[in-house]
Design a protein around this motif. Structure first.
Motif, PDB file in Angstrom:
ATOM      1  N   ALA A  66       8.265  -7.759  20.883  1.00  0.00           N
ATOM      2  CA  ALA A  66       8.424  -6.397  20.368  1.00  0.00           C
ATOM      3  C   ALA A  66       9.410  -6.374  19.200  1.00  0.00           C
ATOM      4  CB  ALA A  66       8.899  -5.461  21.476  1.00  0.00           C
ATOM      5  N   LEU A  67      10.508  -7.096  19.334  1.00  0.00           N
ATOM      6  CA  LEU A  67      11.487  -7.136  18.243  1.00  0.00           C
ATOM      7  C   LEU A  67      10.954  -7.927  17.052  1.00  0.00           C
ATOM      8  CD1 LEU A  67      14.250  -6.169  17.357  1.00  0.00           C
ATOM      9  CD2 LEU A  67      15.196  -8.272  18.255  1.00  0.00           C
ATOM     10  N   ILE A  68      10.175  -8.963  17.317  1.00  0.00           N
ATOM     11  CA  ILE A  68       9.570  -9.727  16.221  1.00  0.00           C
ATOM     12  C   ILE A  68       8.566  -8.869  15.472  1.00  0.00           C
ATOM     13  CG2 ILE A  68       8.056 -11.688  15.727  1.00  0.00           C
ATOM     14  CD1 ILE A  68       9.603 -13.186  17.977  1.00  0.00           C
ATOM     15  N   LEU A  69       7.776  -8.081  16.189  1.00  0.00           N
ATOM     16  CA  LEU A  69       6.858  -7.142  15.525  1.00  0.00           C
ATOM     17  C   LEU A  69       7.641  -6.158  14.662  1.00  0.00           C
ATOM     18  CD1 LEU A  69       4.059  -5.838  15.077  1.00  0.00           C
ATOM     19  CD2 LEU A  69       4.483  -4.508  17.158  1.00  0.00           C
ATOM     20  N   TYR A  70       8.726  -5.636  15.206  1.00  0.00           N
ATOM     21  CA  TYR A  70       9.573  -4.718  14.442  1.00  0.00           C
ATOM     22  C   TYR A  70      10.082  -5.391  13.167  1.00  0.00           C
ATOM     23  CZ  TYR A  70      13.309  -1.409  13.407  1.00  0.00           C
ATOM     24  OH  TYR A  70      14.115  -0.494  12.782  1.00  0.00           O
ATOM     25  N   THR A  71      10.499  -6.653  13.293  1.00  0.00           N
ATOM     26  CA  THR A  71      11.010  -7.390  12.139  1.00  0.00           C
ATOM     27  C   THR A  71       9.931  -7.608  11.094  1.00  0.00           C
ATOM     28  OG1 THR A  71      12.549  -8.533  13.608  1.00  0.00           O
ATOM     29  CG2 THR A  71      12.219  -9.493  11.435  1.00  0.00           C
ATOM     30  N   LEU A  72       8.737  -7.947  11.520  1.00  0.00           N
ATOM     31  CA  LEU A  72       7.638  -8.176  10.584  1.00  0.00           C
ATOM     32  C   LEU A  72       7.263  -6.906   9.821  1.00  0.00           C
ATOM     33  CD1 LEU A  72       5.332 -10.476  12.728  1.00  0.00           C
ATOM     34  CD2 LEU A  72       6.727 -11.141  10.759  1.00  0.00           C
ATOM     35  N   ILE A  73       7.369  -5.771  10.467  1.00  0.00           N
ATOM     36  CA  ILE A  73       6.972  -4.513   9.832  1.00  0.00           C
ATOM     37  C   ILE A  73       8.111  -3.921   9.004  1.00  0.00           C
ATOM     38  CG2 ILE A  73       6.166  -2.154  10.249  1.00  0.00           C
ATOM     39  CD1 ILE A  73       4.072  -4.293  10.856  1.00  0.00           C
ATOM     40  N   PHE A  74       9.323  -3.916   9.520  1.00  0.00           N
ATOM     41  CA  PHE A  74      10.424  -3.212   8.870  1.00  0.00           C
ATOM     42  C   PHE A  74      11.399  -4.111   8.118  1.00  0.00           C
ATOM     43  CE2 PHE A  74       8.914  -0.440  12.232  1.00  0.00           C
ATOM     44  CZ  PHE A  74       8.752   0.747  11.548  1.00  0.00           C
ATOM     45  N   GLY A  75      11.266  -5.416   8.261  1.00  0.00           N
ATOM     46  CA  GLY A  75      12.109  -6.335   7.501  1.00  0.00           C
ATOM     47  C   GLY A  75      13.230  -6.934   8.332  1.00  0.00           C
ATOM     48  N   LEU A  76      13.675  -8.096   7.884  1.00  0.00           N
ATOM     49  CA  LEU A  76      14.693  -8.860   8.607  1.00  0.00           C
ATOM     50  C   LEU A  76      16.046  -8.155   8.613  1.00  0.00           C
ATOM     51  CD1 LEU A  76      15.359 -11.489  10.093  1.00  0.00           C
ATOM     52  CD2 LEU A  76      15.869 -12.505   7.865  1.00  0.00           C
ATOM     53  N   LYS A  77      16.441  -7.599   7.483  1.00  0.00           N
ATOM     54  CA  LYS A  77      17.757  -6.937   7.424  1.00  0.00           C
ATOM     55  C   LYS A  77      17.816  -5.727   8.350  1.00  0.00           C
ATOM     56  CE  LYS A  77      19.041  -8.505   2.864  1.00  0.00           C
ATOM     57  NZ  LYS A  77      19.457  -8.167   1.527  1.00  0.00           N
ATOM     58  N   THR A  78      16.738  -4.970   8.410  1.00  0.00           N
ATOM     59  CA  THR A  78      16.702  -3.809   9.305  1.00  0.00           C
ATOM     60  C   THR A  78      16.773  -4.251  10.765  1.00  0.00           C
ATOM     61  OG1 THR A  78      15.350  -2.651   7.683  1.00  0.00           O
ATOM     62  CG2 THR A  78      15.393  -1.740   9.891  1.00  0.00           C
ATOM     63  N   ALA A  79      16.030  -5.295  11.104  1.00  0.00           N
ATOM     64  CA  ALA A  79      16.039  -5.786  12.481  1.00  0.00           C
ATOM     65  C   ALA A  79      17.412  -6.327  12.858  1.00  0.00           C
ATOM     66  CB  ALA A  79      14.973  -6.852  12.658  1.00  0.00           C
ATOM     67  N   MET A  80      18.075  -6.974  11.918  1.00  0.00           N
ATOM     68  CA  MET A  80      19.413  -7.509  12.218  1.00  0.00           C
ATOM     69  C   MET A  80      20.433  -6.391  12.398  1.00  0.00           C
ATOM     70  SD  MET A  80      19.885 -10.939  10.007  1.00  0.00           S
ATOM     71  CE  MET A  80      19.181 -12.477  10.548  1.00  0.00           C
ATOM     72  N   ARG A  81      20.165  -5.221  11.859  1.00  0.00           N
ATOM     73  CA  ARG A  81      21.036  -4.074  12.131  1.00  0.00           C
ATOM     74  C   ARG A  81      20.755  -3.513  13.518  1.00  0.00           C
ATOM     75  NH1 ARG A  81      20.017  -2.473   6.602  1.00  0.00           N
ATOM     76  NH2 ARG A  81      18.486  -0.985   7.378  1.00  0.00           N
ATOM     77  N   VAL A  82      19.507  -3.613  13.973  1.00  0.00           N
ATOM     78  CA  VAL A  82      19.151  -3.123  15.307  1.00  0.00           C
ATOM     79  C   VAL A  82      19.725  -4.051  16.380  1.00  0.00           C
ATOM     80  CG1 VAL A  82      17.223  -2.686  16.882  1.00  0.00           C
ATOM     81  CG2 VAL A  82      17.072  -1.945  14.497  1.00  0.00           C
ATOM     82  N   VAL A  83      19.462  -5.355  16.249  1.00  0.00           N
ATOM     83  CA  VAL A  83      20.002  -6.355  17.179  1.00  0.00           C
ATOM     84  C   VAL A  83      20.621  -7.457  16.326  1.00  0.00           C
ATOM     85  CG1 VAL A  83      19.513  -7.956  19.047  1.00  0.00           C
ATOM     86  CG2 VAL A  83      18.208  -5.852  18.878  1.00  0.00           C
ATOM     87  N   SER A  84      21.928  -7.471  16.279  1.00  0.00           N
ATOM     88  CA  SER A  84      22.629  -8.417  15.408  1.00  0.00           C
ATOM     89  C   SER A  84      22.614  -9.825  16.001  1.00  0.00           C
ATOM     90  CB  SER A  84      24.071  -7.964  15.199  1.00  0.00           C
ATOM     91  OG  SER A  84      24.797  -8.129  16.396  1.00  0.00           O
ATOM     92  N   PRO A  85      22.766 -10.845  15.155  1.00  0.00           N
ATOM     93  CA  PRO A  85      22.868 -12.211  15.673  1.00  0.00           C
ATOM     94  C   PRO A  85      24.033 -12.402  16.640  1.00  0.00           C
ATOM     95  CG  PRO A  85      22.387 -12.254  13.323  1.00  0.00           C
ATOM     96  CD  PRO A  85      22.665 -10.820  13.688  1.00  0.00           C
ATOM     97  N   THR A  86      25.125 -11.688  16.422  1.00  0.00           N
ATOM     98  CA  THR A  86      26.260 -11.769  17.345  1.00  0.00           C
ATOM     99  C   THR A  86      25.877 -11.232  18.719  1.00  0.00           C
ATOM    100  OG1 THR A  86      27.792 -11.513  15.499  1.00  0.00           O
ATOM    101  CG2 THR A  86      28.658 -11.079  17.709  1.00  0.00           C
ATOM    102  N   ALA A  87      25.170 -10.110  18.749  1.00  0.00           N
ATOM    103  CA  ALA A  87      24.718  -9.552  20.027  1.00  0.00           C
ATOM    104  C   ALA A  87      23.761 -10.510  20.725  1.00  0.00           C
ATOM    105  CB  ALA A  87      24.046  -8.205  19.798  1.00  0.00           C
ATOM    106  N   LEU A  88      22.926 -11.189  19.956  1.00  0.00           N
ATOM    107  CA  LEU A  88      21.994 -12.154  20.545  1.00  0.00           C
ATOM    108  C   LEU A  88      22.735 -13.339  21.162  1.00  0.00           C
ATOM    109  CD1 LEU A  88      19.163 -12.125  17.879  1.00  0.00           C
ATOM    110  CD2 LEU A  88      19.062 -11.213  20.205  1.00  0.00           C
ATOM    111  N   ARG A  89      23.768 -13.809  20.491  1.00  0.00           N
ATOM    112  CA  ARG A  89      24.560 -14.906  21.060  1.00  0.00           C
ATOM    113  C   ARG A  89      25.233 -14.478  22.362  1.00  0.00           C
ATOM    114  NH1 ARG A  89      25.486 -15.991  15.544  1.00  0.00           N
ATOM    115  NH2 ARG A  89      27.399 -14.764  15.498  1.00  0.00           N
ATOM    116  N   ILE A  90      25.748 -13.262  22.378  1.00  0.00           N
ATOM    117  CA  ILE A  90      26.389 -12.748  23.596  1.00  0.00           C
ATOM    118  C   ILE A  90      25.363 -12.606  24.713  1.00  0.00           C
ATOM    119  CG2 ILE A  90      27.506 -10.703  24.586  1.00  0.00           C
ATOM    120  CD1 ILE A  90      28.920 -10.381  21.838  1.00  0.00           C
TER     121      ILE A  90
END
Length: 141
Positions: free
Chosen positions: A46-70
């Motif tokens: 679902a998040l990958i679909l969101y990234t493909l449609i809305f862009g990588l920068k927008t997706a990284m604002r929704v779920v940041s790499p720091t949040a993913l590491r945590i």
């Protein structure tokens, strides 16, 4: 990507259903097919679909790499912590029967916690891998 209005509308309609299905697979895992790994992959899709449609920068604002590491670390800690809790209560590592007063309740609680840890880790790692590879520039053709 702003000119793909239909794709954006369809994605906004489908993503909540994909997330709901991931939750169903997660919580239905101890009673039938499914579980943490499958739910984590569906949730990540679902998040990958969101990234493909809305862009990588927008997706990284929704779920940041720091949040993913945590999230990835939290899932592993939940998995390991469940096993350690079993040992602290006098059983073997991942002997779920020790987690509650009755063995059946302990089994349900243990499986739920393990599957939640696996799902969280799989989701986070899948999205981190996608972020890592989607941010790279390919060779110029």
């Amino acid at each position: 990507m702003s000119d793909h209005l239909i794709l954006r509308i369809i994605a906004k309609m489908f993503i909540p259903f994909i997330l709901l299905f991931a939750l169903y697979v997660q919580f239905h895992g101890d009673y039938g097919p499914g579980g943490g790994f499958q739910a984590g992959v569906i949730f990540a899709s679902a998040l990958i679909l969101y990234t493909l449609i809305f862009g990588l920068k927008t997706a990284m604002r929704v779920v940041s790499p720091t949040a993913l590491r945590i999230l990835a670390a939290s899932g592993v800690l939940l998995y390991g912590g469940t096993g350690v809790a079993c040992m602290v209560r006098g059983g073997n590592f991942l002997n779920y029967s020790m987690l509650s007063d009755t063995p059946l309740a302990g089994q349900h609680l243990g499986i739920f916690l393990i599957e939640l840890g696996v799902g969280t880790t799989v989701f986070a790692v899948m999205v981190m891998l996608f972020y890592a590879f989607s941010g790279r520039k390919g060779p110029e053709v």
